[in-house]
Design an enzyme around this catalytic site. Structure first.
Site, mmCIF file in Angstrom:
data_model
loop_
_atom_site.group_PDB
_atom_site.id
_atom_site.type_symbol
_atom_site.label_atom_id
_atom_site.label_comp_id
_atom_site.label_asym_id
_atom_site.label_seq_id
_atom_site.Cartn_x
_atom_site.Cartn_y
_atom_site.Cartn_z
ATOM 1 N N LEU A 598 -44.820 13.156 -99.636
ATOM 2 C CA LEU A 598 -45.118 12.063 -100.560
ATOM 3 C C LEU A 598 -46.545 11.560 -100.413
ATOM 4 O O LEU A 598 -47.215 11.246 -101.404
ATOM 5 C CB LEU A 598 -44.132 10.915 -100.334
ATOM 6 C CG LEU A 598 -42.691 11.164 -100.789
ATOM 7 C CD1 LEU A 598 -41.813 9.964 -100.441
ATOM 8 C CD2 LEU A 598 -42.651 11.422 -102.289
ATOM 9 N N CYS A 599 -47.030 11.463 -99.175
ATOM 10 C CA CYS A 599 -48.391 10.971 -98.982
ATOM 11 C C CYS A 599 -49.422 11.945 -99.541
ATOM 12 O O CYS A 599 -50.496 11.531 -99.991
ATOM 13 C CB CYS A 599 -48.653 10.704 -97.501
ATOM 14 S SG CYS A 599 -48.133 9.051 -96.991
ATOM 15 N N THR A 600 -49.115 13.216 -99.489
ATOM 16 C CA THR A 600 -50.022 14.203 -100.089
ATOM 17 C C THR A 600 -50.140 13.947 -101.581
ATOM 18 O O THR A 600 -51.245 13.943 -102.139
ATOM 19 C CB THR A 600 -49.503 15.627 -99.835
ATOM 20 O OG1 THR A 600 -49.491 15.874 -98.433
ATOM 21 C CG2 THR A 600 -50.383 16.655 -100.530
ATOM 22 N N SER A 603 -51.901 10.212 -102.132
ATOM 23 C CA SER A 603 -53.265 9.892 -101.702
ATOM 24 C C SER A 603 -54.122 11.086 -101.320
ATOM 25 O O SER A 603 -55.351 10.973 -101.334
ATOM 26 C CB SER A 603 -53.213 8.934 -100.497
ATOM 27 O OG SER A 603 -52.444 7.797 -100.776
ATOM 28 N N ASP A 774 -46.657 10.749 -94.068
ATOM 29 C CA ASP A 774 -45.289 10.447 -94.468
ATOM 30 C C ASP A 774 -44.528 9.662 -93.408
ATOM 31 O O ASP A 774 -43.599 8.918 -93.724
ATOM 32 C CB ASP A 774 -44.547 11.753 -94.777
ATOM 33 C CG ASP A 774 -44.741 12.167 -96.223
ATOM 34 O OD1 ASP A 774 -45.614 11.578 -96.878
ATOM 35 O OD2 ASP A 774 -44.023 13.080 -96.688
#
Length: 980
Positions: A598-600, A603, A774
């Site tokens: 999700l963080c990839t 952001s 994440d």
């Protein structure tokens, strides 16, 4: 190849799946091509059908000979009423219905020099050697691509001559950006310059590969340069040439492999006959192919001497052909093979005794292969065949000692199955008619299989039948490769439309249709009684989960399973037989892909796949999930407090304010879209850089923005930028649709509204915290504040609008703005991070998870499945008789191998496989069923099994059935494991 500017436009909706296989330039060349198919028996119509579906520009059919009974064995566009009519003339109308883009004509006269020069590609399918040599010589002289395709019983032959200088523009299926691309970590200044890649797994470039560069900051001289060769030093390092005079490398950029045109040289048929270049996967296959090469030449001699083919299973005729083959001049030993290898007389004899046969599966296989080579000849896409291909499936014949076929059993009967009876006999034909088969899926492969079933007469006799189920309806993109459907079938049930079409091919075929998905929810429909009545199952589904479920049903009910699949020019066909082969299983390389962190996505994207998934998430959150949540809240105000899930709040928080102030007009929708643009591509990036500045370093001194973490930059809205305007137009229309307002496609009007709108103010606090990975995100989600839910519920109570219209993503409707929004959003996001953008076609393929498809691969795979069906129905008991197959038409390569035996498990003195069953006595009349305790006691006393054995009741593994089948005298059980 012709001027691309003069070629016809490509209907992207019709050819969408094929465009992902061939590419736009190759497709345009096809649209401008002109081809001739000579011979309209089963093989000829297969080739013509595939060419029409592919969308060639012009196609001429040549066959003035009259239709006869034997033709109906595999010529699916001919019927009894056509007997006596010219084959080409009778085939024209049904072929023309397949694709109105293709101009189809017939030619009745001889193939003269003047006639041949009017075509780019010519194939002969039912011709004498004399005609082949004459036409081949003229084609070679005038630069016309020439093919010979021939099937005799269970054997096929294919020859290609594309001239002395044939150019292939791209030998691979994948487009360059999809095939081999790496992100750049650093480039040194020097001679040679050294490039290192970011990918942890390294690159896939080979020595001498040609590459281009793009998106580089600093050493910009490399951007968009002409393709240049590289040298791979190791998995992460490349030599790229002299970079001494270039500017110092700063950051970013990708290196992409490109395909350089290749030139191939072909010999004319007259020269290639004596020293053939034969494609074979092994020396053993090459030797067998050389023998078949001589067998075909001997067959031409036999026909010239007798005026006929050898009679079916007539030993005297077969021996005469063997003598002719022995008398031929030995081959010249091309490809390193010995010129005096002994003739395999048994192989030639089988070939002779079955050469009168005309079989749909063989024609489907070779028709797909030949049509693909013709597409290569016209498009310059993919590596062509060099130059001969031989294929046989003589292992389909009765296994030794089973029964002996006689000339009387295989003599013609003036019926539609004469071509098949000539190979397998009349008794086998009756057995085919009594079969009861279940076809799961009526898509591309399903249509081809139904055609083969009709030609075989599978289930067309007393007591036989085919059941087909498919829950989908016919879409426009289906018409390019699912050949049983026509434009009038759009939006109709696939199973019902396919059944109607296939009944016209063989009116005796009994087909029962369903529109339900096969799965746990439909076991009341496809249950014990249904599966127990079947002889076998053919799986033509497009997901591994569905295949796995079909396999479990087949294992439980001990039914053979025919399985197949395609992806572009790749395909596979497999057979799974109870007690003989291992069951189907999903292997690691077939497993579904994993989700991106999700963080990839939020952001730190580094590939276009990341930005596309982010854009798809935006679409779902803004135009589906939010609307669905608000609609549910209007009906069930308490549901948010009951669920209280952070993910429910996540997509609501980003849009709650704007959605809770419903738009009143088109201008409001444009204003919302402009604000969303500012939020996503300027404010959120500015907010991210406040948390992690461009010069941020770790405690160890490592730059935060390094490796796959690309440092972004905020975008400034540009009303003159196409992608900027594309985003606003698509977002505004989707916002309007969600709120049930009329939209607009007037770009000038949108520009005028945008000029009147003020630049949205920066709202950094609206973006919330930023997480580096994440793990941080997960920890934060676990600590979510319940007061956020209270605030949201309080806001929702102020809702004054009507229920919203959730937008369900549909990739194949080019007018609904779904793909437009995702493409624009993804490319803007890519621009933020310096990632090369993707065009609409590539974006649509990735985000829509579209499987590339082309009719030729489907035909080949279906033919291979049909051959395995022969063996199952005949009852072959030798593992060595069966074949799994995997093919790659782009190369072209075909690999066939014997399936594995089932894995044997052992416990004490017992051994079993997944196909085996334990049996227990059925209850005596009037006695109750055995209880579970009684069953465990019986198993312990009878087989010494511990009472802790694991039994799964009524599950997909279904080890124990609670019903006592009336037709059986014992209960079948299966166990998976136990503890001692």
């Amino acid at each position: 190849m012709g001027d691309l500017k003069t070629c016809l436009d490509v209907n992207e909706q019709l050819y969408s799946r094929q465009l992902y296989v061939l590419g736009r330039n190759a497709m345009r060349r096809l649209r401008g091509s002109s081809m001739l198919v000579s011979g309209m028996k089963g093989l000829g119509v297969e080739i013509a059908k595939n060419l029409v579906l592919a969308g060639v520009g012009n196609l001429a059919l040549h066959d003035p000979r009259p239709t006869c009974w034997a033709d109906l064995a595999s010529q699916f566009f001919l019927s009894e009423k056509d007997i006596g009519r010219k084959r080409a003339e009778a085939s024209l109308a049904p072929l023309a219905q397949l694709n109105s883009d293709v101009r189809i004509t017939t030619h009745d006269g001889p193939l003269t020099e003047a006639v041949l020069r009017g075509f780019q590609v010519v194939v002969l399918t039912d011709s004498t050697l004399e005609e082949q040599l004459q036409v081949g010589s003229l084609c070679h002289e005038h630069g016309v691509r020439f093919l010979v395709a021939s099937t005799r019983g269970l054997v096929g032959q294919l020859f290609c001559d594309f001239g002395e200088k044939f150019t292939v523009y791209n030998p691979w299926e994948a487009e360059p950006l999809e095939n081999n691309i790496c992100h750049i970590h650093h480039i040194s200044q020097g001679s040679p310059g050294i490039l290192t890649v970011l990918e942890e797994a390294g690159h896939n470039f080979q020595h001498g590969a040609w590459v281009t560069f793009s998106g580089i900051e600093g050493m910009t001289e490399l951007n968009d340069c002409d393709p240049q060769p590289i040298r791979a030093l190791d998995r992460w390092t490349l030599e790229i040439g002299d970079t001494t005079a270039f500017s110092p490398y700063l950051q970013n950029g990708v290196v992409t492999e490109v395909r350089k045109p290749q030139t191939y040289s072909y010999e004319a048929l007259s020269l290639s006959l004596e020293h053939p270049r034969i494609v074979a996967a092994s020396d053993q296959e090459a030797q067998r192919a050389c023998c078949l090469h001589r067998a075909f030449q001997a067959l031409h001699k036999y026909q010239a001497q007798t005026g006929r083919l050898p009679r079916p299973w007539h030993l005297e005729d077969a021996n005469k052909l063997v003598v002719l083959a022995q008398g031929l001049e030995p081959l010249q030993g091309d490809n390193g093979r010995k010129p005096n290898e002994p003739l395999d007389e048994a192989l030639v004899r089988k070939f002779a005794m079955t050469s009168t046969g005309d079989l749909s599966p063989i024609n489907s296989f070779l028709g797909g292969m030949a049509a693909q080579e013709m597409l290569k000849a016209a498009s310059g896409k993919f590596q062509p065949l060099n130059q001969w291909l031989y294929f046989d499936a003589l292992e389909c014949l009765p296994e030794d000692g089973k029964f002996y076929l006689t000339p009387e059993a295989c003599a013609p009967r003036d019926c539609r199955y004469d071509g098949q009876i000539a190979v397998f006999g009349d008794d086998f034909q009756k057995k085919l008619g009594k079969q009861r088969y279940f076809l799961v899926g009526a898509g591309a492969i399903g249509c081809e299989l139904l055609k083969i079933f009709a030609m075989l007469g599978l289930g067309a006799g007393e007591g036989g039948g085919i059941t087909v189920t498919d829950m989908d309806t016919v879409e426009l993109s289906n018409l390019n490769r699912q050949f049983l459907f026509r434009s009038q079938d759009l939006q109709k049930s696939k199973s019902e439309a396919a059944a109607l079409a296939v009944r016209s091919m063989n009116p005796a075929l009994s087909v029962t249709t369903h529109t339900s998905e096969l799965g746990p929810d439909t076991e009341h429909l496809f249950g014990d009684d249904f599966f127990s009545s079947l002889d076998g199952v053919a799986s033509a589904v497009d997901s591994f989960q569905a295949r796995n479920y079909v396999s479990k049903r087949c294992v439980h009910y001990l039914k053979p399973m025919l399985e197949s699949g395609t992806q572009g020019t790749q395909g596979s066909a497999s057979i799974f037989v109870p007690f003989l082969t291992e069951p189907y299983r999903v292997i690691a390389e077939d497993a579904p892909e994993t989700a991106y962190p999700l963080c990839t996505l939020r952001s730190f994207p580094s590939t276009i796949e990341h930005t596309l998934q982010w854009a798809r998430n935006e679409f779902e959150g803004l135009f589906r999930l939010t609307a669905e949540t608000i609609n549910r809240y209007l009906q069930e105000p308490g549901f948010l407090k009951e669920t209280g899930a952070p993910q429910v709040l996540d997509h609501l928080k980003t849009a709650s304010t704007s959605f809770l102030t419903p738009p009143q007009c088109w201008r409001d929708c444009v204003a919302w879209a402009r604000g969303r643009w500012q939020h996503c591509f300027h404010d959120s990036i500015t907010h991210l850089l406040q948390y992690f500045p461009p010069d941020k370093v770790s405690e160890e001194g490592v730059p935060f923005w390094s490796g796959t973490k690309l440092c972004p930059r905020p975008l400034e809205f540009d009303i003159g930028g196409d992608t900027h305007l594309d985003y606003v137009l698509a977002a505004a229309n989707l916002y309007a649709q969600t709120h049930k307002l009329p939209g607009s496609q007037d770009r000038d009007q949108v520009c005028a509204i945008l000029r009147d709108l003020p630049t949205p103010a920066f709202q950094g606090q609206a973006h919330g915290p930023v997480f580096a990975d994440d793990q941080e995100l997960s920890q934060a989600s676990a600590r979510w504040d319940p007061t956020h839910l209270q605030e949201l519920c309080s806001t929702l109570e102020k809702w004054r609008g009507t229920p919203l219209e959730p937008q369900l993503f549909e990739k194949d409707d080019d007018s609904n703005f779904h793909v437009d929004f995702i493409v624009a959003a993804s490319n803007l996001r890519a621009n933020n991070y310096g990632i090369p953008p993707a065009d609409r076609n590539k974006s649509k393929k990735i985000v829509g998870k579209i499987i590339p498809a082309i009719a030729t691969t489907t035909a080949v795979v279906a033919g291979l499945v049909g051959l395995e069906l022969y063996k199952v129905v005949m009852g072959h008991q030798r593992l060595s008789s069966y074949r799994h197959s995997r093919l790659q038409l782009a190369t072209p390569h075909l690999f066939r191998w014997i399936p594995k035996e089932p894995c044997v498990q052992k416990y004490r003195d017992m051994s079993w496989t997944s196909w085996d069953r334990l049996t227990v006595p059925a209850p005596a009349p009037g006695q109750p069923e055995m209880t579970l305790k009684g069953l465990l006691t019986y198993l312990q006393e009878k087989h010494g099994l511990p009472v802790t054995m694991l039994l799964l009741l009524d599950s997909p593994h279904c080890l124990y059935s609670r019903r006592w089948p009336e037709a059986q005298q014992n209960l079948q059980l299966r166990y998976t494991g136990f503890r001692s």
